[in-house]
Structures are given as C-alpha cells and as structure tokens.
Design an enzyme around this catalytic site. Sequence first.
Site, short mmCIF file in Angstrom:
data_model
loop_
_atom_site.label_atom_id
_atom_site.label_comp_id
_atom_site.label_asym_id
_atom_site.label_seq_id
_atom_site.Cartn_x
_atom_site.Cartn_y
_atom_site.Cartn_z
N ARG A 166 0.82 -1.22 0.00
CA ARG A 166 0.00 0.00 0.00
C ARG A 166 0.85 1.27 0.00
O ARG A 166 0.52 2.26 0.66
CB ARG A 166 -0.93 0.05 1.21
CG ARG A 166 -2.28 -0.57 1.17
CD ARG A 166 -2.93 -0.81 -0.17
NE ARG A 166 -3.61 -2.05 -0.05
CZ ARG A 166 -3.10 -3.21 -0.48
NH1 ARG A 166 -1.97 -3.25 -1.15
NH2 ARG A 166 -3.74 -4.32 -0.30
N SER A 240 -10.57 0.38 3.05
CA SER A 240 -9.96 0.15 4.37
C SER A 240 -9.36 1.46 4.86
O SER A 240 -8.60 2.09 4.13
CB SER A 240 -8.84 -0.88 4.25
OG SER A 240 -9.37 -2.09 3.76
N GLU A 331 -4.75 4.63 5.57
CA GLU A 331 -4.44 4.33 4.16
C GLU A 331 -4.77 5.51 3.23
O GLU A 331 -4.00 5.79 2.31
CB GLU A 331 -5.24 3.08 3.75
CG GLU A 331 -4.85 2.54 2.40
CD GLU A 331 -5.66 1.31 2.03
OE1 GLU A 331 -5.55 0.28 2.71
OE2 GLU A 331 -6.40 1.39 1.05
C1 LIG Z 1 -15.36 0.82 -1.40
C2 LIG Z 1 -13.86 0.94 -1.58
C3 LIG Z 1 -13.07 -0.20 -1.68
C4 LIG Z 1 -11.69 -0.09 -1.85
N1 LIG Z 1 -10.95 -1.24 -1.95
C5 LIG Z 1 -9.60 -1.15 -2.13
C6 LIG Z 1 -8.81 -2.35 -2.24
O1 LIG Z 1 -9.32 -3.46 -2.19
N2 LIG Z 1 -7.46 -2.21 -2.41
C7 LIG Z 1 -6.86 -0.99 -2.50
O2 LIG Z 1 -5.63 -0.94 -2.66
N3 LIG Z 1 -7.60 0.15 -2.41
C8 LIG Z 1 -8.93 0.10 -2.23
N4 LIG Z 1 -9.68 1.25 -2.11
C9 LIG Z 1 -9.00 2.55 -2.17
C10 LIG Z 1 -9.02 3.25 -3.56
O3 LIG Z 1 -10.08 2.77 -4.34
C11 LIG Z 1 -7.72 3.05 -4.32
O4 LIG Z 1 -6.64 3.58 -3.58
C12 LIG Z 1 -7.76 3.77 -5.69
O5 LIG Z 1 -6.59 3.47 -6.43
C13 LIG Z 1 -7.91 5.27 -5.58
O6 LIG Z 1 -8.19 5.75 -6.89
P1 LIG Z 1 -8.85 7.14 -7.16
O7 LIG Z 1 -8.80 7.38 -8.63
O8 LIG Z 1 -10.19 7.21 -6.54
O9 LIG Z 1 -7.82 8.13 -6.42
P2 LIG Z 1 -8.18 9.44 -5.60
O10 LIG Z 1 -8.85 9.07 -4.33
O11 LIG Z 1 -8.84 10.46 -6.45
O12 LIG Z 1 -6.70 9.94 -5.25
C14 LIG Z 1 -5.89 9.22 -4.34
C15 LIG Z 1 -4.48 9.84 -4.38
O13 LIG Z 1 -3.90 9.62 -5.65
C16 LIG Z 1 -3.57 10.88 -6.26
N5 LIG Z 1 -3.84 10.74 -7.69
C17 LIG Z 1 -4.98 10.29 -8.27
N6 LIG Z 1 -4.82 10.25 -9.61
C18 LIG Z 1 -3.57 10.68 -9.87
C19 LIG Z 1 -2.81 10.87 -11.07
N7 LIG Z 1 -3.32 10.63 -12.28
N8 LIG Z 1 -1.54 11.37 -10.95
C20 LIG Z 1 -1.01 11.64 -9.74
N9 LIG Z 1 -1.68 11.47 -8.58
C21 LIG Z 1 -2.94 10.99 -8.65
C22 LIG Z 1 -4.46 11.91 -5.58
O14 LIG Z 1 -3.92 13.21 -5.68
C23 LIG Z 1 -4.48 11.36 -4.17
O15 LIG Z 1 -3.28 11.71 -3.52
C24 LIG Z 1 -11.07 1.18 -1.94
C25 LIG Z 1 -11.88 2.33 -1.83
C26 LIG Z 1 -13.26 2.21 -1.66
C27 LIG Z 1 -14.10 3.45 -1.58
#
Ligand SMILES: Cc1cc2nc3c(=O)[nH]c(=O)nc-3n(C[C@H](O)[C@H](O)[C@H](O)COP(=O)(O)OP(=O)(O)OC[C@H]3O[C@@H](n4cnc5c(N)ncnc54)[C@H](O)[C@@H]3O)c2cc1C
Length: 346
Positions: A166, A240, A331
């Site tokens: 992570r 999480s 996380e």
């Molecule tokens: C219901 C649920 C279940 C989940 N299950 C898991 C799981 O099983 N495993 C897991 O690892 N995670 C899980 N997550 C967490 C999350 O989905 C992941 O971390 C996902 O990769 C975040 O993607 P996002 O596009 O929503 O990022 P955001 O939340 O929009 O951003 C997260 C971070 O990444 C940065 N960021 C986003 N896009 C870019 C880019 N293009 N360039 C540079 N920085 C960027 C943002 O600035 C921020 O710092 C879960 C979340 C939820 C709500």
Amino acid sequence: MTVALTEGVDLRGWTTLHLGGPAAAMTEASDPDQLRVALALARERDWPVLVLGGGSNLVVSDAGWDGLVIRYTDATIERTDRGDVAHLRVGAGLGWDALVARTVGAGLAGLECLSGIPGRVGAAPIQNVGAYGQEVVQTIEAVEAVERATGEGTLIPASECGFAYRDSKFKGAWRDRYVITAVRFALTIGGAPTLRYPELAKAVGEAPTLASVREHVLRIRAGKSMVLDPVDPNSRSAGSFFTNPLVAPGTLADVDMPRWPTDDGRVKLSAAWLIDHAGFAKGEVHGGAGISANHVLALIGRGGPTADLVALAATIRAGVREAYGITLVPEPVFVGFDRTVDELLG
Ligand SMILES: Cc1cc2nc3c(=O)[nH]c(=O)nc-3n(C[C@H](O)[C@H](O)[C@H](O)COP(=O)(O)OP(=O)(O)OC[C@H]3O[C@@H](n4cnc5c(N)ncnc54)[C@H](O)[C@@H]3O)c2cc1C
C-alpha cells in the site's frame, strides 16, 4: 490553448466518503499538453494543485481545497503483444474496474483479483493497490508522468517507483511531484488466474477461470460493502481506513490473532482484528461518521463534517494503541488540512 474552469466546486460530490469542503476551481485535461496549460495557470495564480481521480482514497478537510483540482481524463488503451505477453498502455483517466473487466474479458491474466476496486487507473500506482492476493506492482512495467513544476514528460520504470505494501514513492518522497498520465502493464495472454487468497480459492472451487475469479471477488467484496453502490450507505467509505500493521516477528507473540509472514521477514497483522478486539464494532455511529455495518475497517461518511470522521479515526487509533501498543497507519490521502496526519489523529 485555454483552460475551462469551474469555480467553487463542492468536493463532497467528488469523493466516495461524500465529505469535504469546496475547491476554489476544477478543470479537466485529456492530454499532456492540456495538462501543462492547467499546471501553468495554477502556477500563475499561485494555486496549489490537487490531482483527482475517483476520489475513493481521499479525506478532504472541511476547509476544502483552496486551489485548483485537475482531473486527467485520457481513457485510451493501446495494446502490443510480444509472445504470450500483452503490453498495455492505459490512459490514467480510465476507470480501474473498467480496465479489469476489459482484460478479464480478453483473457489477459494479472488484474483479475483487483476487480471492484474503485477509482481510476492513474491512482493505482500511488498506493500500489492490492486485494485478494494480487498487487498492481506485479503487472506494472512503467508509469508515464508529467512533472508538475517543469511540465516535463517522463517515463518511470516500475523498479524506480518504490512500490511496497500500500505504498510507493508517489505517496511519499514524490508526493505532489508528478501527474500520472498513463500506466504501462504486462499481462499474460491466456494465463491462469491468481488464487493465493484462501477465502477466494474456496469460493471459486475447481477449474477456476479469470471470469469466475472476477465474479467471486465482486461477490465477496459486495458482501463487505467494498464495491461502490449508490444505495448502500456502508459503501460511502475510502475502503480500508487503516493498513495492516507490519511488525517484527515476536510482536504480541502471546496474543492469539491472525498473522501473516511477509517476504521481508516481518509479520503482517490484521488491522480489522485489532480494531474489533480493541472494542469497536461494525455499525457504530459517531456523529456525522461511523463504522461500516459490513466491515470494521471501513469508516464511512454519514453526511459529515469531515471533523467527525477524523475524530472517529483518532479514537480508534488511540483505542488500538492502548490495547495493543500498535499505532495504526491510515491508508487514504488527507488533503486540505493545516496539520499533519499524525497531529490530526494523535
Ligand atoms: C469501497 C472501496 C473499496 C476499496 N478497496 C480497495 C482495495 O481493495 N485495495 C486498494 O488498494 N484500495 C482500495 N480502495 C482505495 C481506492 O479505491 C484506491 O486507492 C484507488 O486506487 C484510488 O483511486 P482514485 O482514482 O479514486 O484516487 P483518488 O482518491 O482520487 O486519489 C488518491 C491519491 O492519488 C492521487 N492521484 C490520483 N490520480 C492521480 C494521477 N493521475 N496522478 C497523480 N496522482 C494521482 C491523488 O492526488 C491522491 O493523492 C477502496 C476504496 C473504496 C471506496
């Protein structure tokens, strides 16, 4: 080239916790040139930049983001096959699960256990997303990015990204340095599904396929409200909320609890077990926040404010520390706060 700005954007609608204050402005970029123009505008106006994917790993403060939010929207996929390996270059704006569905449908192995994770492809490397025995580091070859300060494009090999459980340099030493514009993957054509996670292997049974593994992962996740569902209030989370602690082998040896050895000689404990046994329960309500009724590790937004969620996270962290001497690490990424995460959570 001009930048289309939307001012005063309510970030609650852009995060899966449905919490957080307003952003001064938001814009979209669909290619590196548009992105450079948006970054230059932010510099000109002295705006800090927040790159937003699907908002599924973000805790936004009640003060919001006094700067520019940039959404990178390129969702293209390019595929080149060499031998039994499919090399995919995927735009950062594609939905993560859309990519998994496409690869599973095309018979490409490597992402099937990561089905149902919300968010966009560009965020997957940030915390090296993982679930059910797979981590994205296992299939990433390189990350394409634009340096925010200079606008320069760069190709970063996976070996330099500092991927760990992570974690990656994008979350640590390189935080706020790059915008990821595309991710390059290597997937196995006609490969067998990964079945390292006992609960999944048992559910899938004999003769597993990529499709059946995806189906079972989605089913298991739905049972824990770990897929986004607009009518399920327990999925209003950031997944999480705390990572599983990595500790030295002898830690809490006298306590009977789940523990998994890791490749680097440490032991991974279960954050969910620790929270549960420290006296917190699924379904607990704490003002405008709470604990999911289906997963003790998922904190949920119940209309806010974000301060209630932060207070709940601090209470849980203090409770686990008091009971087991372990300080849980959150996380999600916290944005818009004028204090560090440790100052906020104690
Ligand atoms: C219901 C649920 C279940 C989940 N299950 C898991 C799981 O099983 N495993 C897991 O690892 N995670 C899980 N997550 C967490 C999350 O989905 C992941 O971390 C996902 O990769 C975040 O993607 P996002 O596009 O929503 O990022 P955001 O939340 O929009 O951003 C997260 C971070 O990444 C940065 N960021 C986003 N896009 C870019 C880019 N293009 N360039 C540079 N920085 C960027 C943002 O600035 C921020 O710092 C879960 C979340 C939820 C709500």
